[in-house]
Design an enzyme around this catalytic site. Structure first.
Site, PDB file in Angstrom:
ATOM      1  N   GLU A  85       0.888  -1.176   0.000  1.00 47.90           N
ATOM      2  CA  GLU A  85       0.000   0.000   0.000  1.00 47.90           C
ATOM      3  C   GLU A  85       0.916   1.214   0.000  1.00 47.90           C
ATOM      4  O   GLU A  85       1.443   1.602   1.039  1.00 47.90           O
ATOM      5  CB  GLU A  85      -0.888  -0.011   1.258  1.00 47.90           C
ATOM      6  N   CYS A 132      -2.304   9.542   2.648  1.00 41.87           N
ATOM      7  CA  CYS A 132      -1.837   8.945   1.384  1.00 41.87           C
ATOM      8  C   CYS A 132      -2.771   9.229   0.222  1.00 41.87           C
ATOM      9  O   CYS A 132      -2.332   9.431  -0.900  1.00 41.87           O
ATOM     10  CB  CYS A 132      -1.666   7.444   1.560  1.00 41.87           C
TER      11      CYS A 132
END
Ligand code: NAD
Length: 455
Positions: free
Chosen positions: A209, A243
Site C-alpha cells: 500500500e 496517502c
C-alpha cells in the site's frame, strides 16, 4: 524473546491449527475491540503527542474505521471462511468441486506514521479474521503511538498469536530476512521496493500500500461551493499527511478565479487563524517540515504560506501558476500544500497524467457524466471518488489499494479477508464410475470421442 524466537513460536502455534477455528478468530477480534476501547484515552494522548491530532480526528479517521472493520469481520467471518461449492466441468463427471478458504499462516504487518493506529489495526483485523498469526511493526517515527500499541497488544495477547515488535530499519530488516507467508506493507514507494525484493527471496506474497501524486479534476460544471467544502476538508485533514489526499488540482481555466475564491473562503471558515491549533495537526518531524517549506516558492503563494518551525506548523497553503514541470510536481507532497494547475484542454492533461506514475487516487468534481466517464475510462489509479475525495476508503465494500507505483493488492472488508487467505481448490470424485477414455493405451477412436465431447 528475540525476533527469531517470536517468529518460531508463531510458526509452531500456527501448526496447532488453533487459529483455523472460527470461534478462536471471533474471540480474538472481540478481545481486540475490547482492548482498544479500554485504552482509547492512552491512544488519544499518544497520537496527540506525535501528530497533535485531536480526539475528534483520531476517532473519525483511526478508531472508528478499525471498529467498523472488526464489526464487519465478526458478522461475516463464518460466511467468508465457509467452503464454497462451484460447478464441475464435463471432463470430470461425476464429481463435486469446492473452494476452501484457508489462512496463509504467519503474517507480518509493517505500518507507516501518518495514520499510526488505523494502518496497524485495519490490516491486523483482516489477517486475524482470515486465521493467521500476526506480527506488527509500527512506525518508529510516531514513537508514542508505537510504544502504546506495543504495550496494549503485548500485555493482552498471546505472543505466539499476535505480537508487536517495535523498531526502525534494523528491526524491520531482520523481520524481512525471515520467511513469512504474507507481508502487508504500508509506506513509501521506495521502501516498498525494498520490501518486495526481500519478500522475493522467500517467495513471500506481498500487499504493498504505497503513495503517489493523486490528481484532482475541477471541471467547469462542478458545484463550486460543495467542491471547495469537500476538497478543503480532505486535503488539510491530518495537515495533508494522508496517502489518498488530493495532491494537486487541475482546474478548468474558465472557473479558476471563482474556484480559488471558494477555496480561500472555505479554508478561512474551517481553520480560523485564532484557534487553528485545535483542529489542525503538526507536521510529523523537522525533516518533513524542512522538505515541505522548501516546496513553497513565495511568488506562487495564493493563500497561506505561513509556518513556524518550533511548532512544526505549516498553514493550509494554495499555490497558483503551477505547471507540470515545477519542482512540487516531482513527487508526492504529503503536507498541507495544494498546487493548482489550470487547463483548457482535458485531453491534454489526461495525456500528461498517463505518462506519469499511476496515482493511488484520483478525484473528479463535475456534473458532466461524459467527462467524468472519460477520465474514469482513460486513467489508471488505485481508487477514487466523484464530487468527493478520500471518503471512498471508508466504504468496506470497495477494495482499497494502489496500482503500479502506488501499490499492489487491496484490502478492507472481504477484500482484506481474501488478501490474507489462500483459496484451495478441491475436486472430489466418487469411485462408483470411471470412463476409460483418458487412459492409455491411447487410440484414434478414444481421441475422436474426446474431441466430440470436449469441443
Ligand atoms: P516509510 O516507507 O518511510 O516507512 C514505512 C515503514 O517502513 C516504517 O515502519 C519504517 O520503519 C519501515 N522502513 C523505513 N525504511 C525502511 C528500510 N530501509 N527498510 C525496511 N523498512 C523500512 O513510509 P512513511 O514515511 O512511514 O509513510 C509515508 C508514506 O506511506 C507515503 O508515501 C504515503 O503515501 C504512504 N502511505 C500509503 C498508504 C496507503 O494506504 N496506500 C497509507 C498511508 C501512507
Amino acid at each position: 524473546m528475540n525476533i527469531e524466537a517470536i517468529i518460531l513460536a508463531q510458526k509452531k502455534f500456527f501448526f496447532t491449527n488453533k487459529t483455523k477455528s472460527v470461534t478462536f478468530r471471533i474471540s480474538q477480534l472481540k478481545k481486540l475491540k475490547k482492548v482498544l476501547k479500554e485504552n482509547e484515552t492512552i491512544l488519544y494522548n499518544a497520537i496527540y503527542k506525535d501528530l497533535g491530532k485531536s480526539e475528534f480526528e483520531t476517532y473519525t479517521t483511526e478508531l472508528s474505521l478499525i471498529y467498523h472493520e472488526i464489526n464487519l469481520a465478526l458478522k461475516k467471518v463464518k460466511k467468508w471462511s465457509k467452503r464454497k461449492r462451484v460447478r464441475t466441468n464435463f471432463a470430470n463427471f461425476p464429481a463435486k468441486s469446492f473452494i476452501l478458504p484457508e489462512p496463509l499462516g504467519n503474517t507480518l504487518i509493517i505500518a507507516p506514521w501518518n495514520y499510526p493506529i488505523q494502518l496497524v489495526f485495519s490490516p491486523a483485523v483482516a489477517s486475524i479474521c482470515a486465521g493467521n498469526t500476526v506480527i506488527i511493526k509500527p512506525s518508529e517515527v510516531t514513537s508514542n503511538c508505537s510504544k502504546v500499541i506495543a504495550k496494549i497488544i503485548n500485555e493482552n495477547f498471546d505472543t505466539n498469536f499476535l505480537h508487536v515488535i517495535e523498531g526502525d530499519i534494523k528491526e524491520t530488516t531482520e523481520l524481512l530476512n525471515t520467511k513469512f507467508d504474507k507481508i502487508f506493507f504500508t509506506g513509501s514507494t521506495n521502501v516498498g521496493r525494498i520490501v518486495y525484493q526481500a519478500a522475493a527471496k522467500n517467495l513471500t506474497p506481498v500487499i504493498l500500500e504505497l503513495g503517489g501524486k493523486s490528481p484532482t479534476f475541477i471541471l467547469k460544471d462542478c458545484n463550486l461551493k460543495m467542491t471547495a467544502k469537500r476538497l478543503v476538508w480532505s486535503k488539510f485533514l491530518n495537515a495533508g499527511q494522508t496517502c489518498v489526499a488530493p495532491d494537486y488540482i487541475l482546474v478548468a481555466k474558465e472557473i479558476e478565479t471563482e474556484f480559488l475564491s471558494a477555496i480561500k473562503l472555505e479554508i478561512e471558515k474551517n481553520y480560523p487563524k485564532n484557534n487553528i491549533a485545535e483542529n489542525y495537526n503538526k507536521i510529523i518531524n523537522l525533516s518533513h517540515f524542512n522538505r515541505l517549506t522548501e516546496l513553497i516558492p513565495k511568488e506562487n503563494i495564493f493563500f497561506g504560506g505561513q509556518f513556524n518551525k518550533e511548532k512544526r506548523f505549516i498553514s493550509p497553503t494554495i499555490l497558483t501558476n503551477i505547471s507540470f514541470n515545477d519542482k512540487i510536481m516531482e513527487s508526492e507532497i504529503f503536507g498541507p500544500i495544494l498546487p493548482v494547475i489550470t487547463f483548457d484542454n482535458l485531453d491534454k492533461v489526461i495525456a500528461e497524467i498517463k505518462h506519469r506514475a499511476k496515482p493511488l487516487a484520483c478525484y473528479i468534481y463535475s456534473s458532466n457524466k461524459k467527462n467524468v466517464n472519460k477520465i474514469l475510462h482513460e486513467l489508471s489509479f488505485g481508487s477514487g471518488a466523484i464530487n468527493e475525495s478520500v471518503m471512498q476508503l471508508s466504504n468496506s465494500n470497495l477494495p482499497f489499494g494502489g496500482v503500479g507505483n502506488s501499490g499492489m493488492g487491496s484490502y478492507h472488508g472481504e477484500f482484506g479477508f481474501k488478501a490474507f487467505s489462500h483459496f484451495k481448490s478441491i475436486l472430489s470424485k466418487p469411485t462408483w464410475l470411471e470412463l476409460n477414455t483418458k487412459y492409455a493405451p491411447y487410440s484414434k477412436k478414444k481421441l475422436g470421442l474426446l474431441k466430440r465431447l470436449l469441443e
